[in-house]
Design a protein around this motif. Structure first.
Motif, mmCIF file in Angstrom:
data_model
loop_
_atom_site.group_PDB
_atom_site.id
_atom_site.type_symbol
_atom_site.label_atom_id
_atom_site.label_comp_id
_atom_site.label_asym_id
_atom_site.label_seq_id
_atom_site.Cartn_x
_atom_site.Cartn_y
_atom_site.Cartn_z
ATOM 1 N N ILE A 33 0.840 -1.208 0.000
ATOM 2 C CA ILE A 33 0.000 0.000 0.000
ATOM 3 C C ILE A 33 0.873 1.254 0.000
ATOM 4 N N LEU A 34 1.886 1.279 0.878
ATOM 5 C CA LEU A 34 2.744 2.452 0.996
ATOM 6 C C LEU A 34 3.581 2.676 -0.258
ATOM 7 N N SER A 35 3.928 1.587 -0.947
ATOM 8 C CA SER A 35 4.743 1.726 -2.152
ATOM 9 C C SER A 35 3.994 2.481 -3.244
ATOM 10 N N ARG A 36 2.672 2.471 -3.180
ATOM 11 C CA ARG A 36 1.873 3.162 -4.183
ATOM 12 C C ARG A 36 1.569 4.610 -3.798
ATOM 13 N N GLU A 37 1.843 4.970 -2.544
ATOM 14 C CA GLU A 37 1.383 6.261 -2.040
ATOM 15 C C GLU A 37 2.087 7.425 -2.711
ATOM 16 N N PHE A 76 -3.296 14.900 0.969
ATOM 17 C CA PHE A 76 -3.096 13.939 2.052
ATOM 18 C C PHE A 76 -4.195 12.883 2.034
ATOM 19 N N GLU A 77 -5.453 13.304 1.906
ATOM 20 C CA GLU A 77 -6.564 12.360 1.883
ATOM 21 C C GLU A 77 -6.491 11.446 0.667
ATOM 22 N N PHE A 78 -6.182 12.018 -0.496
ATOM 23 C CA PHE A 78 -6.143 11.228 -1.717
ATOM 24 C C PHE A 78 -5.044 10.172 -1.649
ATOM 25 N N ALA A 79 -3.916 10.513 -1.043
ATOM 26 C CA ALA A 79 -2.809 9.565 -0.955
ATOM 27 C C ALA A 79 -3.126 8.409 -0.016
ATOM 28 N N VAL A 80 -3.829 8.680 1.087
ATOM 29 C CA VAL A 80 -4.119 7.649 2.085
ATOM 30 C C VAL A 80 -5.168 6.666 1.577
ATOM 31 N N GLY A 81 -6.180 7.155 0.847
ATOM 32 C CA GLY A 81 -7.276 6.305 0.387
ATOM 33 C C GLY A 81 -6.820 5.320 -0.680
ATOM 34 N N ALA A 82 -7.535 4.199 -0.767
ATOM 35 C CA ALA A 82 -7.170 3.151 -1.715
ATOM 36 C C ALA A 82 -7.801 3.353 -3.081
ATOM 37 N N SER A 83 -9.037 3.840 -3.123
ATOM 38 C CA SER A 83 -9.749 3.936 -4.385
ATOM 39 C C SER A 83 -9.655 5.352 -4.950
ATOM 40 N N GLU A 84 -10.061 5.493 -6.188
ATOM 41 C CA GLU A 84 -10.008 6.795 -6.859
ATOM 42 C C GLU A 84 -11.313 7.562 -6.605
ATOM 43 N N ASP A 85 -11.621 7.816 -5.334
ATOM 44 C CA ASP A 85 -12.838 8.549 -5.004
ATOM 45 C C ASP A 85 -12.702 10.011 -5.435
ATOM 46 N N SER A 278 -3.305 1.713 10.043
ATOM 47 C CA SER A 278 -4.466 0.827 10.199
ATOM 48 C C SER A 278 -5.611 1.277 9.306
ATOM 49 N N LEU A 279 -5.764 2.597 9.134
ATOM 50 C CA LEU A 279 -6.777 3.111 8.213
ATOM 51 C C LEU A 279 -6.439 2.731 6.779
ATOM 52 N N ARG A 280 -5.172 2.881 6.408
ATOM 53 C CA ARG A 280 -4.745 2.495 5.059
ATOM 54 C C ARG A 280 -5.071 1.031 4.784
ATOM 55 N N LEU A 281 -4.750 0.179 5.745
ATOM 56 C CA LEU A 281 -4.935 -1.248 5.550
ATOM 57 C C LEU A 281 -6.413 -1.609 5.415
ATOM 58 N N LEU A 282 -7.250 -1.083 6.295
ATOM 59 C CA LEU A 282 -8.680 -1.400 6.217
ATOM 60 C C LEU A 282 -9.323 -0.800 4.975
ATOM 61 N N ASP A 283 -8.847 0.355 4.547
ATOM 62 C CA ASP A 283 -9.428 0.927 3.339
ATOM 63 C C ASP A 283 -9.050 0.114 2.107
ATOM 64 N N GLN A 284 -7.853 -0.467 2.109
ATOM 65 C CA GLN A 284 -7.483 -1.345 0.999
ATOM 66 C C GLN A 284 -8.370 -2.587 0.984
ATOM 67 N N TRP A 290 -14.437 -5.782 0.315
ATOM 68 C CA TRP A 290 -15.702 -5.454 0.973
ATOM 69 C C TRP A 290 -16.663 -4.684 0.078
ATOM 70 N N GLY A 291 -16.460 -4.733 -1.215
ATOM 71 C CA GLY A 291 -17.382 -4.060 -2.131
ATOM 72 C C GLY A 291 -17.353 -2.567 -1.997
ATOM 73 N N GLY A 292 -16.162 -1.971 -1.987
ATOM 74 C CA GLY A 292 -16.030 -0.536 -1.774
ATOM 75 C C GLY A 292 -16.078 0.291 -3.034
ATOM 76 N N HIS A 293 -16.695 -0.213 -4.107
ATOM 77 C CA HIS A 293 -16.695 0.513 -5.379
ATOM 78 C C HIS A 293 -17.944 1.359 -5.571
ATOM 79 N N GLY A 294 -18.603 1.721 -4.510
ATOM 80 C CA GLY A 294 -19.786 2.587 -4.600
ATOM 81 C C GLY A 294 -21.062 1.773 -4.607
ATOM 82 N N GLY A 295 -22.166 2.497 -4.684
ATOM 83 C CA GLY A 295 -23.465 1.830 -4.667
ATOM 84 C C GLY A 295 -24.123 1.981 -3.317
ATOM 85 N N ARG A 296 -25.402 1.726 -3.278
ATOM 86 C CA ARG A 296 -26.172 1.914 -2.052
ATOM 87 C C ARG A 296 -25.718 0.920 -0.979
#
Length: 452
Positions: A33-37, A76-85, A278-284, A290-296
């Protein structure tokens, strides 16, 4: 006796090996995860340069829209998050927000006389001023009704949209933008933000641009927080001393906590321990399994940010943040509790449930998160486009009952309650905390019959 000693030694060695392997799996997963940051930061900065060029052109056309160059929190927020939100970007209005009066929105302020949304307001102009005259002169953003003159966010949005489109055309003619750098196809008439797609490198980032009125306010005084419990001293005051109002409807504004939350998150990053990791890891995991690609009903990065802030307050001791695995479990017990009760309170506005309206899908999310909590090694790998593990590992009956306890008296939203859940995996060293957890568990068992 000799055989027994050997068995005990073998078991201890096996346990130590297993713990080392689990440690390595957590660290290796985080390492990827960090290697991509850094690449994500560079990607953001290139897109940001294009957007700032565009906003500078907007400002040159209409100086009432300011360019805020302090974009460190968004990067900072964009770098920590896993997806392209989408990245929320607030464009300040050149107006003295302290001269405005905040009024609650009424039904007649809403289109069609519909009831106004919760926490919405009107911004009334109480006294004339040069900056306010600028607004009334160039664009009709004032409404005269009942003796009150109010800024109309819908008209401000429309004017900003027209300026953005003109700026795009101008920058392209001057070759300040390359073909494909920016797309305005997502600019919708009825949206309360202006969405632009900007190419950072080989991917595009969506920026949701919103005009914002800023005004000073008394810092929030939350009863549950005692002198920034768990946070760096003064961080809550600094994060909330300025109010941000963004469009909620064509006639009403709402208070935005976007930047205050990011300021608190940045404060957490200065504390010792792998809290942000820990936030980075759970967000990945959210994005991957966990189906984090959007949707209701989908779990979002904003949900996890809120869980980390609650974890920071509920677990203020350095003891809780000594290693990555233990830090992850602090977040997990709070997340599981929120999913089980279908209630995640906003950190700055606890009366607001961030899971409101998403209940139908939270049960399936709960089982996915629970499966990781009870068998993390099965998930600590990268699938690179393949679907993750779909099985389920379930907690024991008592743990499930504890997670779903009612919340009316607030006793199940404190450190002692979450220490009870953590005690199945970790031994809390603080004797006072162990005693508080034991007393709470005894009371719970007396009040709620044991489930068979």
């Amino acid at each position: 006796m000799h055989g027994n000693t050997g068995s005990a030694r073998d078991y201890r060695e096996y346990t130590e090996y297993r713990e080392y392997r689990e440690y390595r799996e957590y660290r290796d997963y985080l390492g990827v995860i960090l290697s991509r940051e850094r690449q994500r930061v560079e990607h953001f900065q290139r897109a940001e340069d294009i957007l700032l060029t565009l906003l500078e052109n907007v400002h040159a056309r209409d100086p009432r829209f300011l360019v805020d160059y302090a974009r460190n929190l968004e990067a900072f927020e964009f770098a920590v998050g896993a997806s392209e939100d989408a990245v929320t970007l607030e464009v300040p209005l050149r107006i003295d927000g302290d001269t405005l009066r905040v009024l609650a929105c009424r039904s007649r302020d809403s289109p069609g006389g519909r009831p106004a949304e919760m926490n919405t307001c009107c911004l009334e102009v109480c006294s004339p001023g040069t900056d306010l005259e600028d607004w009334t002169g160039g664009v009709d953003v004032m409404e005269h009704g009942g003796g009150a003159r109010c800024l109309l966010p819908g008209k401000i949005l429309q004017h900003l949209k027209e300026l953005l489109v003109s700026a795009i055309v101008c920058c392209q003619r001057l070759f300040l933008l390359q073909p494909g750098d920016i797309s305005a196809e997502n600019l919708r008439e009825d949206a309360m933000e202006l969405s632009l797609l900007i190419r950072g490198s080989w991917k595009t980032i969506r920026f949701d641009i919103v005009p914002v009125v800023r005004r000073q306010q008394e810092p929030l005084q939350l009863q549950r927080l005692h002198r920034d419990r768990g946070f760096p001293e003064g961080s809550l005051r600094r994060a909330t001393e300025e109010a941000h109002f963004v469009p909620a409807s064509p006639h009403c504004w709402r208070s935005s906590t976007h930047l205050p939350i990011l300021k608190l998150l940045r404060g957490v990053d200065t504390l010792q321990g792998p809290r942000l990791d820990s936030l980075r890891l759970l967000d990945q995991l959210r994005d991957q399994d966990w189906g984090g690609h959007g949707g209701r009903g989908a779990l979002t990065f904003n949900h996890l940010k809120m869980v980390l802030l609650w974890s920071t307050e509920l677990f203020p001791s350095p003891e809780d943040w000594q290693d990555l695995e233990g830090s992850v479990y602090r977040l997990l017990v709070i997340l599981l509790r929120c999913l089980a009760t279908q209630h995640l309170p906003h950190f700055l506005n606890p009366e607001e449930n961030l899971f409101q309206g998403d209940a139908p899908d939270l049960a399936s999310l709960y089982h996915k998160v629970e499966s990781f909590a009870w068998d993390p090694q099965r998930f600590l790998c990268f699938h690179f486009g393949l679907h993750g593990f779909s099985g389920s590992c379930q907690a024991d009956t008592e743990t499930q009952a504890l997670l779903q306890l009612p919340t009316e008296d607030g006793s199940c939203w404190d450190t002692a309650y979450f220490d009870i859940l953590l005690s199945q995996v970790y031994r809390i060293q603080d004797s006072a905390r162990r005693s508080a957890a034991s007393q709470l568990l005894s009371r719970i068992r007396q009040e709620i019959p044991q489930q068979s």
